[in-house]
Each structure stands twice: as structure tokens, then as C-alpha cells.
Scaffold this motif. Structure first.
Motif, PDB file in Angstrom:
ATOM      1  N   SER A 834       0.830  -1.216   0.000  1.00 27.27           N
ATOM      2  CA  SER A 834       0.000   0.000   0.000  1.00 27.27           C
ATOM      3  C   SER A 834       0.860   1.261   0.000  1.00 27.27           C
ATOM      4  N   ILE A 835       2.112   1.122   0.390  1.00 27.87           N
ATOM      5  CA  ILE A 835       3.015   2.280   0.441  1.00 27.87           C
ATOM      6  C   ILE A 835       3.864   2.367  -0.823  1.00 27.87           C
ATOM      7  N   ARG A 836       4.390   1.213  -1.281  1.00 27.60           N
ATOM      8  CA  ARG A 836       5.385   1.238  -2.365  1.00 27.60           C
ATOM      9  C   ARG A 836       4.762   1.282  -3.761  1.00 27.60           C
ATOM     10  N   TYR A 837       3.486   0.972  -3.872  1.00 21.38           N
ATOM     11  CA  TYR A 837       2.838   1.031  -5.183  1.00 21.38           C
ATOM     12  C   TYR A 837       1.665   2.015  -5.119  1.00 21.38           C
ATOM     13  N   GLY A 898       3.100  -6.611 -13.080  1.00 25.16           N
ATOM     14  CA  GLY A 898       4.412  -7.215 -13.265  1.00 25.16           C
ATOM     15  C   GLY A 898       5.541  -6.444 -12.627  1.00 25.16           C
ATOM     16  N   LEU A 899       5.323  -5.142 -12.373  1.00 19.80           N
ATOM     17  CA  LEU A 899       6.357  -4.330 -11.733  1.00 19.80           C
ATOM     18  C   LEU A 899       6.413  -4.550 -10.227  1.00 19.80           C
ATOM     19  N   ARG A 900       5.473  -5.275  -9.710  1.00 18.85           N
ATOM     20  CA  ARG A 900       5.447  -5.506  -8.261  1.00 18.85           C
ATOM     21  C   ARG A 900       6.337  -6.705  -7.924  1.00 18.85           C
ATOM     22  N   THR A 901       7.589  -6.495  -8.077  1.00 22.47           N
ATOM     23  CA  THR A 901       8.598  -7.531  -7.821  1.00 22.47           C
ATOM     24  C   THR A 901       9.776  -6.884  -7.118  1.00 22.47           C
TER      25      THR A 901
END
Length: 1005
Positions: A834-837, A898-901
């Protein structure tokens, strides 16, 4: 019918192969020349190829019956002609062109000519007097070539008449060399004449200028050594000098001599009615093909004193005055000689010699390596390079070994005690055998070749020509055995005497003095020869079984260590390993029985202090080198299962933690060995190091939580991997960035916080390892160094909701639960998401990321560090790539799953697939990240310490390059490659990260 069958049987016994046509050819021959077939046939049994001999004889008889009739009239002449025709199609063609030469060869007395006789004959062929030729209707070169081939045929006749050609090889090679020198003398005379005639046009010189120009040809290689083949390149260097007495300047003399040299080479090598003789090769001159063809002696000396490389002095070892002005040529040799015999003391001398040999092998086409008599493994070059290296090492102090010929050098080295007499004789025999095979191959068509035939018929003919075997298969067996012996030459001649200097070996072994042994070790790359001798003595002295095996092992081990990046450390590490394992039943036997394991071991010991120190602690791990599968990383599940077994065996913390730390060392050593000795890709290494770190932390955490008030019934506790650890991108020497989170279950909040801090304290204590530190770095936590080391999940939630800064959201991009309670790990990752994206990121936040990146570049680089050489924070290195990718994740992670890595490379790939970056940009950034990651690990492996700055020292750079599988001497290439790949990455980073406008939101794929 029976008579025909018997005749065919007899012909087959004589060596004929094409039996169906032989009878018809014999019948035609009898018609062409008056000859009794019964008298003629026995001579074919002594021919290398009876079919070729008969065909050649019939061809001559058809066109020149009188010449053939005269040659066949006498048994000796008949035998000589048939031997030549059976061994050389090239000479048969020569006789067809010049039938008068048949009598000149067959009617000759059979003795080899000396140099004077050859020079007089070839000068006479061009009508040379007083240094000039008598050029008539032709330019003189045709007459020169015909006369040269007459002598070549005579030398071949002498060679072919020997029962064992090895016995006459030395004399034949000298005669061929003298014939080449005589040809050059005659060619020079023709060239001098041509320069003074009107036909020279604008290049015409005054006769006096030509006369007073002193011009010398220096023979190099086999020409200088007196070891030429039938068709060798003749390597030469040209020297010129003017005449003060006749007012001819050196500059003008060089002009004249350059023209003489060009015409001289053309007369020998240029295609004409009479084919060229061989190539005159001047490319060993200063600066090679790019250098001046002719120089003065002073110019040569200036170059060699200032610019020459070590291999050039090795080439000059065989230099001698070959043709032209003998006095000038000898002055050249005398002036160069001190430089040659002091060259072994040059920096990196042995490395340059080894690289030269490697380049020779690398340039052989793959399908020819096995068939190469000269350049391949176990070929002539192996003998010659080894002998020359020994000469250069010992020739500085012992003038007696300063000889040119390979066999003469072997004898001299033996006589002066540098190699054993038996070994010298054995390898001289091997060398002669290979050279005879080379001679026979070249004699066949008078063409330069060094390839053994693959055709069965050609092998049979070569076997008969050499007299070494009666069948092609037998010859191949002999050749393979010889190659095997020659392959061992370097170890047996170069290294075994080192053992004699320090160990009790049989009396017949060579005994070098400590100074001589030290010189030999220094020449192969040891910086501390006396220290190396002590290690050798410790390993080989005595009569124990271990010492005996070591004496057999060390010659080859020393060679491989010498080829490594740090031979001194490699030998020290090998001694320590041998002292640890020498009493085991398997260690020395494994090295003795498996050369591949021994070679791998020397490579890792001389190439990585990191591995050497770890092997000190876990010496038995050397057994993994037998199986590549043992050098692969073990899975996290397998490691966790082993740790569970440790915890079952040990009820208390200290022994359990000790066993877990030992497991960590062992597995990191496995990965280090795989990185240097096995094909371990970067991705596998990073995952392997990450899994070892995770298993260690989790195992220690499980050990601690067995204590009262620290278990899951009291609180939940988890470790969150951050940075490269969270991204599963660890390298050797990387810190483990972590954060700690807890959640109460039954304890009051205050006691829960105390319990969490106690867990962290114990984790730090039990993970402490002075030999292989595990640095648990908590500086990426909220508020950085000023914040609490551990927080509850609710505290993290409250902090991020109220106080979170952009850099903290960015740090969370690689946050991943790694150890502890699984439910708490998942809940923390959900909070992090919830913070990084964020669904929307402000332009101010983007500017803040860019501002912080610029500040990091300006403030976090160590003082005085070159930003182009810092592999973590420098321009175009890891930091640039990671910040670039992380900004894209902050901007588009919410829209593109896909960027959530936590993986940098995976996120970069997804960004390219979604058109956030161009393919070229992605490729440049990916290449820089991979190169920098590999380089960072390689620096740790080589130096045994963590550093982020690429060294400037050439030796250190070369060692790091070797870890990265560059060839020896690649310091400059590694540096160039790194600077190039990071420069390319920096250019796209600056454009895309700092300068590009905000991109429109893409559609998720």
C-alpha cells in the motif's frame, strides 16, 4: 590366370595399391624406355608411394625418354630417382619442366653440400660477381629457382636414402637452411643489379650507392636455428648501414636497402613460370607489419631497448647473420644478444610467453587442432617453447646454453645440468620424429603444411615415407604416443628439477642450485621464489608415501599454479590443504587419478584468496571438485531440512548456532568454488547466496525462539529482507539488509517490545562469525539510524500512514519476508504494497527521488573515490540501474502488476515489455547491472575483502579478470569493458532518469 594372380600378389607385396592399372603402366613403360621390369620392380618397394613413383616415371618416360633411360641404366641412380618420385609429386613436376635436372640429381655422389658449395652454386647460376648478377634475357630469378630446386632434390635424395631419417635429420635441416641462405645471397645479387638498370625506372639508383650500401639479412626462427623444413617460411629481419668513407648516409642506405629487400623477396616468393620457392617473412621486425621494412642497427637497438615485448626477445633467441653483409649481421647479433639473455628478468615475462603459446593454439581452426603436427597440443611448438623458456631463464647466468637449434639447446641444457640426460635424449628423439613427419608431408607437393592426413591411403604412404611404421594405423598409434610424451614435456623438463633442488630424489635426477631453482620459479611467475622452494621442500621431502605422491604431482601442479593469477598464494594454500588432508586416504589419490580435479584446484587456489581461506576451515570440501553437481547451490528447502536436523541434535543455543554457522560457511564455499571452477550463472549465485542467508537467519531465529517468553505463544516475530537481500540479488561480501517486525499474542505491549529486542540481540550474538561475517544491516528501517530497531506491525502502519517519506516507500520496493512467522510476513508485505505502489505519485515526490539520487552521488561516494570506478554508487553502475527501475516501480507499480517484484532485472524486463523504456535502454542498463554485480563478487573472491572500487593496480585487475574468466593479461581489457558498459548505461540513465518528461500512464499487459 595363376601367373597374373601371382604377379598381382607380388605387386601388392611391393606396396602398390592401385593394382588394376599397374600392369598396364609397366607395359607402357617398357615400350617407352628399354628396361627389364624384373630389375626395376624391387626399387619400387623402397618408394613411399609405388603407385605415384610409377606414374611419375611413366610421365617422364613419355616426354623425356632419353633422360629416363640414362637414369634407369644404373642401379643406384634408378633407386634414387624412384625414391624421389615416390615421395614428391612436386619434384616429379620439376623434372617434367626441366628434364636435364634428372641427370644432375641421379648422377650426383649423394653427399650433402656445405654452405660454401651452395652459395657458390647459386651465385654462379645468376652469374654473380662482386655482389652483382649478370642479368641477361631473363631477370635471373628463374635460373636461381631452378638451381635451388636441383639442390633441394639432391638433399631429398640423401634424406630418402637413409634407413632411419631421424639419423640424418639434423644434417638435412642444416643443408636446407644453408640452401635458403644461398638463395637469398643470389637473390640479393640480382636485386642489386636490377636497381642499377634502366628497367628500374624512377627507382633506379647509382651503382656506387648500391655497392656501398651495407645490407644484412638476419635469419630468425628455423632459418636462424639452421632447422628449416623443405618448405618453411623463412623469417628474416633486414639491417642496413651507410658508409662514411664513401659519403653515403644511413638514411640513403636505408632507401637503397629497402628496395633491395623488396626485390629480393619478390625474386624468391613472387609467382612466375618457375614456381616460387617459399615465402620470405619479415614480420618479426620491430612493430611487425606496421614497422619499417629496413632499419639501421642503431634504430633496431633503440626499439628493443625501449619498446619491445618479451615475446620479441624470445624470437630473437635464434637470430643469426644469414645472408648479405656478414660483418654487419654479426654486429647486429652481438648487440642484441645482451638484451635477449636478460629478458627473463622483465616484468610478467613468463605470462607473455604463455599467452603467445595460447594465442598460437587459439588460432588453430577447431577441426584442425587434433591433426596439427606443429601448433597443436603435443606438437613441435610445445617442445620449442619449453626449450626456449629454459634457455632464457638459465642463459642469463650460463653462456653455455646460448645456442640456437632446438636439439642443440636440449643437449646444452643437459650438459649444464638443467635437465636430465635421459629426458633430453628422449625428447630430442620425439622432436626429430615429428620433424621428419613434417618433412615428408611438405616434400610430397613442395607445399607448406603441418597437418597430418586423415585419409587412410595418405597415412599409409606417410608411414612408408618416414619408415616409422608399415601401416597407417601403426603410424597414428606412434604419433599419438609421441604427442602424449611431448604434452608432458613442460612438467618433466621445467618443473621436476625444482623438486630435485629441495627433495631427496634419485641421483640421476637433475640437481639445480637454490639460485637456479629460484630463477626458474621467478620466470614462471612466482614473486617469492625462496618461499616457494620452502613450500616445495615441505611437501616433497622424505620417503613417506605422501611425499612420493607429492613428488609425482607437483611438476604438473606447479605448472598450473604458475599459469594462475597468484602462484605464490596458490602454492601456500595447496601446502596448507595438503597438511590438513595429506593423511586421508582419498585426497592425494583424487589429485593423482584426476588431472581435471588437480587443475581446478590449482585454478581456485591461485585465483581466489576468499576460497583459500574458507578451504582452510573446510578442507574436505575439495572433494566437491570431482563432480560439477556438487558445485551447484542447494535449495532453500534442503538447507532448512538440514537445519531442522541440527536443532533436533542440539538442545542448547551455542552448539546449534555453531553448527548453523558452519553450514553457512560450507555452502558459501560451495558457491565460491562454483563461481570460479564451475559454470555458475549470476542468477543462480545470487539466489544461492540469498537462500543460504535466509536459511541461516531462519535457523538461528528458530534456535532463539525455543527460549522462554520468545516463542510463537508469546509473540509473532518476522525478519524482512531489504535491499539486494530482499531482491534475492546478493553477491559475495554483500550485507544482509533487514527490518524486524513483531506482533503481540499474549504478552502486554511493553513486554512484547522487550522480547522482540531480546530476539534481535540474540540473533546478532549467535550470528557473529569472525571468519565469515554476517552483517545484519538495519539502516533501511523507518527514521534510519534514529528509529527503533524493531516495531510492531501496528507501529509500522501508523508511521507509514503519517510520516512516511518518499525514500522509505522506495526502500520498501525490495521488502520481502524472509524468516519468522509466515502470517506476519504476509501482513507486512501487504502493508508495504500500500506504500510502495501508490495509485498516484506526485511530481514533487518524483523530484524528491531525483534529488536524493543526486545527493547520494555527491555525498555517499568515499572521499577521493573515482565515480567512474565505484561499482555500487558510481556512474552507470548498480545504483543508477536500481534507482532508475525503482522510480518506474513507484510511478507505475499500481497499474502494472508485473512491476510488483523485488527483482531489479525482472522489473526492468516488465518495464521494457510495457514500453516504459526502449529495448536499447533496457539492454544497456541490464548489461551494466550484470557486469557490475559480477565484478563486485569477483573483487571479493580475489581480494578476500569487500570493496566497491575497481582497483587501478594492474596485478589486482588481472586477478579479478581471471576470476571473470578473462584470459591472462586482461587487466586493461577488463577495465575498458567496465568503463564502456557503465558509460553507455550512464548516458541513457541521465537522459531517462533526470531529463525525460513524465510519461503517460501505459496500459497494463
Amino acid at each position: 590366370m595363376r601367373r597374373d594372380q601371382a604377379t598381382l600378389t607380388e605387386l601388392a607385396r611391393l606396396g602398390f595399391a592401385a593394382l588394376s592399372g599397374v600392369r598396364a603402366q609397366l607395359d607402357e613403360l617398357v615400350v617407352a624406355v628399354p628396361i627389364d621390369v624384373d630389375e626395376l620392380l624391387p626399387a619400387f618397394a623402397r618408394a613411399a608411394d609405388p603407385d605415384e613413383a610409377l606414374s611419375g616415371l611413366l610421365g617422364l618416360a613419355r616426354s623425356h625418354p632419353d633422360a629416363v633411360t640414362a637414369a634407369l641404366a644404373d642401379a643406384t641412380q634408378r633407386d634414387r630417382l624412384i625414391r624421389i618420385l615416390g615421395a614428391s609429386v612436386g619434384l616429379a613436376d620439376f623434372f617434367q619442366r626441366h628434364p636435364g635436372e634428372i641427370a644432375a640429381v641421379t648422377g650426383w655422389d649423394g653427399a650433402l653440400p656445405d654452405r660454401g658449395e651452395l652459395v657458390d652454386s647459386l651465385l654462379e647460376s645468376v652469374g654473380a660477381t662482386d655482389g652483382f648478377a649478370a642479368v641477361g634475357e631473363d631477370d635471373g630469378y628463374t635460373r636461381l629457382r631452378v638451381r635451388y630446386r636441383r639442390w633441394l632434390a639432391r638433399i631429398a635424395a640423401h634424406d630418402l636414402a637413409a634407413e632411419d631419417p631421424r639419423e640424418v635429420f639434423d644434417a638435412v635441416a642444416v643443408a636446407l637452411s644453408d640452401a635458403a641462405a644461398a638463395a637469398l645471397e643470389a637473390s640479393i645479387a640480382v636485386a642489386r643489379t636490377q636497381l642499377t638498370t634502366a628497367a628500374s625506372g624512377p627507382m633506379r639508383f647509382d651503382e656506387d650507392e648500391v655497392r656501398w650500401t651495407r645490407f644484412a639479412v638476419i635469419g630468425m626462427g628455423k632459418a636462424g636455428a639452421g632447422e628449416l623444413n623443405y618448405v618453411s617460411d623463412v623469417d628474416v629481419i633486414f639491417v642496413a648501414e651507410g658508409s662514411e668513407e664513401h659519403d653515403l648516409s644511413n638514411a640513403r642506405a636505408v632507401d637503397v636497402a629497402t628496395r633491395i629487400a623488396m626485390l629480393c623477396m619478390r625474386g624468391i616468393s613472387q609467382p612466375d613460370i618457375e614456381p616460387e620457392l617459399w615465402e620470405v617473412d619479415p614480420n618479426l621486425r620491430p612493430e611487425g607489419k606496421q614497422g619499417a621494412l629496413v632499419r639501421t642497427l642503431d634504430s633496431h637497438l633503440a626499439y628493443y631497448e625501449r619498446w619491445a615485448k618479451s615475446w620479441e626477445f624470445q624470437a630473437l633467441l635464434k637470430a643469426r647473420a644469414f645472408a648479405g653483409d656478414v660483418e654487419l649481421g654479426q654486429r647486429y647479433v652481438d648487440a642484441i644478444s645482451p638484451l635477449v639473455w636478460s629478458s627473463a628478468g622483465r616484468e610478467n615475462f613468463v605470462g607473455s610467453v604463455q599467452r603467445m603459446r595460447e594465442r598460437v593454439t587459439e588460432n588453430i581452426p577447431t577441426d584442425e587442432v587434433h591433426y596439427q603436427l606443429k601448433l597443436g597440443p603435443g606438437g613441435l611448438r610445445d617442445v620449442e617453447f619449453t626449450v626456449q623458456l629454459l634457455q632464457l631463464v638459465h642463459g642469463s647466468a650460463e653462456p653455455g646454453v646460448r645456442v640456437r637449434g632446438t636439439i642443440a639447446a636440449l643437449n646444452a641444457l643437459s650438459e649444464h645440468g638443467f635437465i636430465g640426460r635421459e629426458e633430453a635424449a628422449e625428447f630430442a628423439a620425439d622432436y626429430r620424429l615429428l620433424r621428419v613427419l613434417e618433412h615428408r608431408l611438405q616434400l610430397h607437393r613442395l607445399r607448406r603444411t603441418h597437418l597430418m592426413p586423415r585419409d587412410a591411403d595418405a597415412l599409409r604412404v606417410l608411414a612408408r615415407a618416414s619408415t616409422f611404421a608399415t601401416t597407417g594405423d601403426a603410424l597414428v598409434t606412434l604419433w599419438e604416443r609421441t604427442k602424449h610424451e611431448v604434452r608432458a614435456l613442460h612438467e618433466r623438463l621445467f618443473y621436476r628439477p625444482l623438486l630435485s633442488a629441495v627433495a631427496s630424489l634419485p641421483e640421476e635426477e637433475v640437481l639445480l642450485s637454490p639460485e637456479q631453482a629460484g630463477a626458474r620459479l621467478a620466470a614462471i611467475g612466482f614473486l617469492d621464489p625462496l618461499g616457494a622452494l620452502k613450500h616445495i621442500a615441505a611437501l616433497t621431502s622424505g620417503m613417506s608415501r605422501r611425499a612420493i605422491i607429492q613428488r609425482n604431482l607437483l611438476p604438473v601442479m606447479l605448472r598450473w599454479l604458475g599459469e594462475g593469477a597468484d602462484p605464490d598464494y596458490g602454492l601456500l594454500a595447496f601446502r596448507r590443504l595438503s597438511e590438513s588432508l595429506g593423511t586421508t586416504h582419498w585426497f592425494l589419490r583424487m589429485l593423482r587419478d584426476s588431472s581435471s580435479v588437480a587443475e581446478k584446484l590449482t585454478r581456485v587456489l591461485s585465483g581466489s584468496r576468499y576460497i583459500g581461506e574458507l578451504l582452510d576451515q573446510i578442507p574436505e570440501a575439495v572433494a566437491w571438485l570431482e563432480q560439477d553437481s556438487e558445485l551447484r547451490p542447494r535449495s532453500l528447502d534442503a538447507l532448512s531440512e538440514e537445519i531442522s536436523a541440527i536443532l533436533r541434535r542440539h538442545d542448547t543455543d551455542a552448539p546449534a548456532a555453531t553448527a548453523i554457522r558452519r553450514l553457512r560457511r560450507r555452502e558459501i564455499l560451495r558457491l565460491a568454488l562454483g563461481s570460479v571452477a564451475g559454470p555458475l550463472p549470476l542468477s543462480d549465485l545470487a539466489q544461492g547466496l540469498t537462500d543460504v542467508t535466509t536459511a541461516t537467519i531462519d535457523g538461528l531465529l528458530r534456535t532463539i525462539r525455543r527460549g522462554d517468553g520468545l516463542g510463537t505463544d508469546s509473540l509473532e516475530f518476522a525478519v524482512i529482507g531489504m535491499g539486494r537481500y530482499g531482491g534475492a540479488e546478493l553477491g559475495f561480501g554483500s550485507d544482509a539488509d533487514v527490518m524486524y517486525v513483531y506482533r503481540t499474542t499474549s504478552l502486554p505491549n511493553e513486554q512484547t517490545h522487550l522480547a522482540a529486542n531480546r530476539i534481535i540481540s540474540e540473533l546478532n550474538r549467535l550470528s557473529e562469525d569472525a571468519r565469515l561475517p554476517l552483517d545484519l544491516d538495519v539502516n533501511l528501517r523507518p527514521e534510519g539510524k534514529n528509529g527503533p530497531v524493531a516495531r510492531s506491525l501496528d507501529s509500522y502502519r501508523a508511521y507509514y500512514a503519517r510520516w512516511s517519506l518518499t525514500w522509505e516507500a522506495q526502500a520498501l520496493l525490495r521488502a520481502r519476508g524472509v524468516a519468522g512467522d509466515a502470517g506476519l510476513q504476509r501482513d507486512f508485505e501487504e502493508l508495504a504494497d500500500s506504500i510502495r505502489y501508490p495509485a498516484d505519485i506526485t511530481e514533487n515526490a518524483v523530484r524528491e527521488v531525483r534529488r536524493i539520487k543526486a545527493r547520494v552521488e555527491n555525498e555517499r561516494l568515499p572521499q577521493g573515490a573515482d565515480p567512474t570506478r565505484h561499482v555500487k554508487l558510481g556512474r552507470g553502475s548498480l545504483s543508477d540501474v536500481e534507482w532508475f527501475v525503482q522510480l518506474l516501480q513507484l510511478q507505475h507499480g499500481a497499474a502494472i502488476p508485473g512491476l510488483r517484484t523485488t527483482s531489479t532485472l525482472d522489473a526492468l524486463t516488465v518495464a521494457a515489455e510495457n514500453d516504459l523504456v526502449g529495448e536499447e535502454t533496457a539492454d544497456r542498463l541490464r548489461a551494466a547491472w550484470i557486469f557490475s554485480s559480477r565484478l563486485r563478487s569477483a573483487m571479493t573472491l580475489w581480494l578476500n575483502k569487500t570493496t566497491d572500487v575497481l582497483p587501478s593496480d594492474r596485478m589486482q585487475l588481472d586477478g579479478i579478470a581471471r576470476v571473470l574468466e578473462y584470459p591472462p593479461g586482461s587487466a586493461a581489457q577488463l577495465e575498458q569493458d567496465y568503463l564502456q558498459v557503465t558509460r553507455r548505461a550512464r548516458s541513457v540513465f541521465e537522459k531517462e532518469f533526470y531529463g525525460a518528461p513524465q510519461r503517460p500512464e501505459p496500459t497494463a499487459r
